[in-house]
Design a protein around this motif. Structure first.
Motif, PDB file in Angstrom:
ATOM      1  N   GLU A   1       6.916  -0.592   2.543  1.00 61.53           N
ATOM      2  CA  GLU A   1       6.159  -1.193   3.633  1.00 61.53           C
ATOM      3  C   GLU A   1       6.377  -2.727   3.575  1.00 61.53           C
ATOM      4  O   GLU A   1       6.658  -3.246   2.263  1.00 61.53           O
ATOM      5  CB  GLU A   1       4.838  -0.720   3.695  1.00 61.53           C
ATOM      6  N   VAL A   2       6.135  -3.354   4.630  1.00 61.48           N
ATOM      7  CA  VAL A   2       6.132  -5.083   4.668  1.00 61.48           C
ATOM      8  C   VAL A   2       5.115  -5.438   3.488  1.00 61.48           C
ATOM      9  O   VAL A   2       3.932  -4.965   3.644  1.00 61.48           O
ATOM     10  CB  VAL A   2       6.035  -5.568   5.897  1.00 61.48           C
ATOM     11  N   ASP A   3       5.223  -6.228   2.698  1.00 59.28           N
ATOM     12  CA  ASP A   3       4.428  -6.943   1.787  1.00 59.28           C
ATOM     13  C   ASP A   3       3.821  -8.168   2.587  1.00 59.28           C
ATOM     14  O   ASP A   3       4.288  -9.165   2.513  1.00 59.28           O
ATOM     15  CB  ASP A   3       5.092  -7.219   0.551  1.00 59.28           C
ATOM     16  N   ASP A   4       2.731  -7.900   3.083  1.00 53.79           N
ATOM     17  CA  ASP A   4       2.144  -8.930   3.933  1.00 53.79           C
ATOM     18  C   ASP A   4       1.417 -10.085   2.879  1.00 53.79           C
ATOM     19  O   ASP A   4       1.042 -10.804   3.532  1.00 53.79           O
ATOM     20  CB  ASP A   4       0.952  -8.233   4.842  1.00 53.79           C
ATOM     21  N   ALA A   5       1.515  -9.678   1.522  1.00 52.86           N
ATOM     22  CA  ALA A   5       0.652 -10.644   0.763  1.00 52.86           C
ATOM     23  C   ALA A   5       1.910 -11.735   0.477  1.00 52.86           C
ATOM     24  O   ALA A   5       1.638 -12.720  -0.094  1.00 52.86           O
ATOM     25  CB  ALA A   5       0.314 -10.027  -0.465  1.00 52.86           C
TER      26      ALA A   5
END
Length: 486
Positions: A106-110
């Motif tokens: 998943e996209v690492d939004d951090a």
């Protein structure tokens, strides 16, 4: 007798673009392909570029990304989520062809936006490592807005030079005045290929005039394409096709077939449409030359011809065009009358689409006239008519109504109208909504709520705008959660 040189063709720039796309595909040492086009031709250029994924020499899956580059956000986080969604959809489709792609994290939004984007591309490369049919990736960047171009180019150059992304190639579509080409040229040198897909205005005008003139002069027995101004033999009348098939060209069956294929334009085909074709073509040519009075007279005659023949829908369309002609000639009051007449006629005959379009035009005209109250009412009427059948038109009409209300100082009315636009968006097909102005409405309403101190509600609307722009991302997320729960 010497032949005259061929007239320039508006299709020539796109033929050259197709050749350049082939060259780019065949030359892996070219890392970035920058294409400059006009706002009018952007959609066609994007379609041609996207279609080149199916080129015989291409083995690289395409990611087509249209996220804007604004002063607030250059868009890499949104692009990361879009890449993730496309990969999920592609994985499902290729599995049906016997080609297996691994899952991507998943996209690492951090992480920083550009880092998250690069990580997604790296993951997609790794996910196809065992698929012999595929090699590398091609990212098509077609931003709808370009504001912070220098920052964007700096990040793009960093991505191009990232070792893990050496098998990623880039196609960038830029609208004139091109802001990004010179910056890329100085940074990438011979690794950059550039092309321009622009139709000179003189050629566009000449092509339109030739088509209109051909439409007016086409013989009654010519093919429908020739009668509508497209290419074809001008002095050759084909055998009566329908008659040879045992069908009367004037029979209801044949008329219904033409109506299905051509819509309201079917009325222009055949001997009965000859006069109408001449009137419409003559009006258009007069308008292009600035002869507004003549254009209006010919267009009014065309409207009368339609009504006499019982062609109500086409008559409404022509009457709206008449409104634009008289407006160009400075007759604002007459333009209002033309649009009001088209709306009333469409309403009488139950033609919802033309009626909504007429009210949308009235809204824009009232804005020009400075009558903001009438503009809001017209836009709102258009939206109410279209919301069940033409959701994208309804969303745009509610957006315009809300913006005009806001300009007039009616904050509560603007909020209500924009909320209605989002209600239409929530009940419409996601694919249609993604190309509508619903995300713009959500962001505009969020800005209002921020000004009122409702920060949580504003953030919710910003999140909604992103979901509306990328419906496949939400679908992919839900699919992932569903499969995980199983």
């Amino acid at each position: 007798m010497a032949e005259s040189p061929p007239s320039p063709s508006p299709s020539r720039p796109f033929q050259l673009l197709a050749d350049d796309l082939t060259w780019f595909i065949k030359c892996p040492e070219l890392r970035v392909f920058h294409v400059t086009t006009s706002p009018a031709d952007r959609a066609l250029v994007l379609a041609l570029v996207a279609r080149s994924e199916g080129h015989a020499h291409n083995r690289s899956p395409y990611f087509v990304l249209e996220e804007p580059i604004t002063n607030e956000d250059i868009g890499f986080r949104s692009r990361a989520h879009r890449v993730a969604a496309i990969h999920v959809e592609r994985r499902t489709l290729l599995a049906k062809e016997g080609i297996a792609l691994d899952l991507v994290a998943e996209v690492d939004d951090a992480a920083a936006p550009v880092v998250a984007f690069a990580s997604q591309l790296d993951g997609c490369l790794r996910a196809q490592a065992n698929a012999k049919e595929l090699h590398g990736l091609t990212v098509v960047l077609a931003p709808t807005i370009v504001q912070k171009g220098t920052t964007f180019v700096d990040e793009l150059v960093r991505l191009v030079r990232t070792p893990q992304l050496a098998l990623v190639r880039w196609i960038l579509i830029d609208v004139v005045p091109a802001q990004l080409c010179a910056l890329l040229q100085s940074a990438l040198g011979e690794a950059l290929l550039t092309a321009t897909a622009l139709v000179p205005e003189a050629e566009r005008r000449a092509d339109m005039e030739a088509r209109l003139a051909g439409m007016a002069a086409a013989p009654a027995g010519a093919s429908p394409q020739v009668q509508l101004g497209f290419a074809g033999p001008r002095n050759v009348v084909a055998p009566p096709r329908f008659a040879s098939l045992g069908r009367n060209p004037q029979s209801p069956e044949v008329k219904a077939l033409l109506a299905k294929e051509l819509g309201p334009l079917a009325a222009l085909v055949g001997e009965g449409g000859a006069l109408l074709r001449r009137q419409i073509a003559g009006a258009a040519l007069a308008a292009r030359d600035g002869r507004h009075a003549e254009a209006a007279a010919l267009q009014a005659a065309a409207c009368s011809s339609c009504l006499e023949a019982g062609l109500v829908e086409l008559g409404c369309i022509l009457e709206m065009t008449l409104g634009t002609y008289v407006l160009a000639g400075g007759e604002r009051t007459r333009a209002v009358v033309a649009f009001q007449s088209a709306a009333a006629r469409a309403h009488t005959h139950g033609l919802v689409g033309p009626e909504a379009q007429a009210y949308t035009a009235l809204g824009a005209l009232y804005c020009v006239l400075g009558d903001l109250d009438a503009a809001v009412k017209s836009y709102r009427r258009a939206a109410e008519l279209a919301q069940d059948t033409i959701p994208t038109l309804a969303i745009e009409a509610y957006r315009c109504a809300g913006q005009v209300a806001l300009d007039a100082g009616a904050l509560e009315a603007a909020t209500t109208l924009w909320t209605r636009a989002l209600a239409v968006a929530n009940s419409a097909p996601p694919a249609e909504v993604a190309s509508s102005s619903a995300p713009t409405v959500a962001r505009a309403l969020a800005k209002v709520l921020q000004g009122l101190g409702s920060f949580a509600a504003a953030q919710s609307l910003i999140d909604q705008a992103e979901r509306l722009e990328n419906p496949t991302a939400e679908h992919a997320e839900n699919a992932e959660h569903g499969s995980g729960g199983a």
